[in-house]
Design a protein around this motif. Structure first.
Motif, mmCIF file in Angstrom:
data_model
loop_
_atom_site.group_PDB
_atom_site.id
_atom_site.type_symbol
_atom_site.label_atom_id
_atom_site.label_comp_id
_atom_site.label_asym_id
_atom_site.label_seq_id
_atom_site.Cartn_x
_atom_site.Cartn_y
_atom_site.Cartn_z
ATOM 1 N N TYR A 183 0.963 -1.280 -0.151
ATOM 2 C CA TYR A 183 0.018 0.065 0.044
ATOM 3 C C TYR A 183 0.841 1.185 -0.091
ATOM 4 C CZ TYR A 183 -3.734 -3.098 1.143
ATOM 5 O OH TYR A 183 -4.900 -4.205 1.144
ATOM 6 N N ASN A 184 0.482 2.511 -0.512
ATOM 7 C CA ASN A 184 0.994 3.496 -0.839
ATOM 8 C C ASN A 184 0.414 4.487 0.120
ATOM 9 O OD1 ASN A 184 2.104 5.864 -1.531
ATOM 10 N ND2 ASN A 184 1.737 5.952 -3.496
ATOM 11 N N LYS A 185 0.759 4.773 1.351
ATOM 12 C CA LYS A 185 0.042 5.847 1.995
ATOM 13 C C LYS A 185 1.125 6.880 2.195
ATOM 14 C CE LYS A 185 -2.611 6.107 6.088
ATOM 15 N NZ LYS A 185 -3.428 5.548 7.379
ATOM 16 N N ILE B 277 -11.687 -0.413 10.034
ATOM 17 C CA ILE B 277 -12.676 0.251 9.094
ATOM 18 C C ILE B 277 -12.087 0.384 7.931
ATOM 19 C CG2 ILE B 277 -14.239 2.146 8.497
ATOM 20 C CD1 ILE B 277 -14.459 2.524 11.524
ATOM 21 N N GLN B 278 -12.330 -0.379 6.811
ATOM 22 C CA GLN B 278 -11.773 -0.180 5.481
ATOM 23 C C GLN B 278 -12.082 0.541 4.360
ATOM 24 O OE1 GLN B 278 -10.853 -4.124 4.436
ATOM 25 N NE2 GLN B 278 -9.258 -4.557 5.689
ATOM 26 N N THR C 165 -2.555 1.167 10.612
ATOM 27 C CA THR C 165 -2.815 2.577 10.602
ATOM 28 C C THR C 165 -4.306 2.876 10.155
ATOM 29 O OG1 THR C 165 -2.556 2.770 8.166
ATOM 30 C CG2 THR C 165 -0.687 2.903 9.089
ATOM 31 N N LEU C 166 -5.186 1.685 10.047
ATOM 32 C CA LEU C 166 -6.603 2.185 10.002
ATOM 33 C C LEU C 166 -7.451 2.414 11.169
ATOM 34 C CD1 LEU C 166 -7.289 -0.313 6.716
ATOM 35 C CD2 LEU C 166 -6.726 2.336 6.814
ATOM 36 N N GLU C 167 -8.277 2.965 11.155
ATOM 37 C CA GLU C 167 -9.326 3.073 12.264
ATOM 38 C C GLU C 167 -10.007 2.201 12.811
ATOM 39 O OE1 GLU C 167 -10.912 7.516 13.204
ATOM 40 O OE2 GLU C 167 -10.974 7.127 11.094
ATOM 41 N N GLN C 168 -10.018 1.738 13.951
ATOM 42 C CA GLN C 168 -11.020 0.603 14.453
ATOM 43 C C GLN C 168 -12.455 1.121 14.883
ATOM 44 O OE1 GLN C 168 -8.760 -0.998 17.728
ATOM 45 N NE2 GLN C 168 -7.617 -2.665 16.237
ATOM 46 N N PRO D 153 -0.170 -5.764 6.913
ATOM 47 C CA PRO D 153 -0.263 -5.799 8.211
ATOM 48 C C PRO D 153 0.010 -4.180 8.666
ATOM 49 C CG PRO D 153 0.667 -7.743 7.788
ATOM 50 C CD PRO D 153 0.866 -6.882 6.539
ATOM 51 N N CYS D 154 1.192 -3.783 8.192
ATOM 52 C CA CYS D 154 1.226 -2.587 8.767
ATOM 53 C C CYS D 154 0.560 -1.366 8.285
ATOM 54 C CB CYS D 154 2.866 -1.894 8.320
ATOM 55 S SG CYS D 154 3.965 -2.975 9.051
#
Length: 175
Positions: free
Chosen positions: A25-27, A51-52, A40-43, A35-36
């Protein structure tokens, strides 16, 4: 990411896992492994899962749309107005009013805001609740003021009365 890497140099910027030939992924210009990136995504504030996609933000938390539901009817609240009780449980407005709003002792309807959102006031007298429009003398029917004025309530024998009716009934009951 408009950069070129040697295969041995193309690494996750968090855990240093090699990314060449792998899903990444390019963040914000930073390559991350699955996994990393997920970390970084919110739960979700209700189910705790990541939450994807679509997110609802309320009560300083993030929620899946399917998790942001009324505790009573289980219907999704979405972008509708909602209320929270003393236990921090979510309610759609209808269920919140059904559960917590006062009921007028005259018309027996819930005392809730008008459909246009304008607040309706609850008048409390002698342990009973009234819509402002239902707060009337029990003898002559004149509407009473909720303020302590001459147009307000002058109770007698657990009856809601205007001042003239109170005086009249008080004089009739004295020998």
């Amino acid at each position: 990411m408009n950069r070129t890497y040697h295969p041995a140099c193309f690494l996750c910027r968090q855990c240093r896992h090699p990314l060449a030939g792998e899903l990444y992924y390019n963040k914000a210009g930073t390559p991350l492994c699955e996994p990393c990136y997920q970390a970084t995504l919110e739960q979700c504030g209700r189910c705790g899962q990541v939450i994807q996609d679509q997110v609802i933000r309320a009560l300083d938390k993030a929620f899946h749309p399917a998790c942001f539901t009324c505790v009573v009817c289980s219907q999704p609240i979405g972008a509708e107005r909602f209320a929270v009780d003393d236990n921090n449980e979510l309610h759609c407005l209808l269920d919140y009013y059904r559960r917590f709003a006062s009921r007028c002792c005259v018309c027996e309807q819930l005392i809730i805001p008008a459909p246009d959102g304008r607040d309706l006031y609850t008048v409390e007298c002698l342990g009973r609740s009234f819509h402002e429009a239902c707060y009337c003398c029990q003898v002559c029917g004149v509407q009473l003021s909720p303020e302590p004025t001459d147009q307000g309530c002058f109770p007698l024998d657990d009856r809601i009365l205007c001042k003239p009716c109170h005086i009249n009934l008080a004089q009739q009951s004295t020998p």
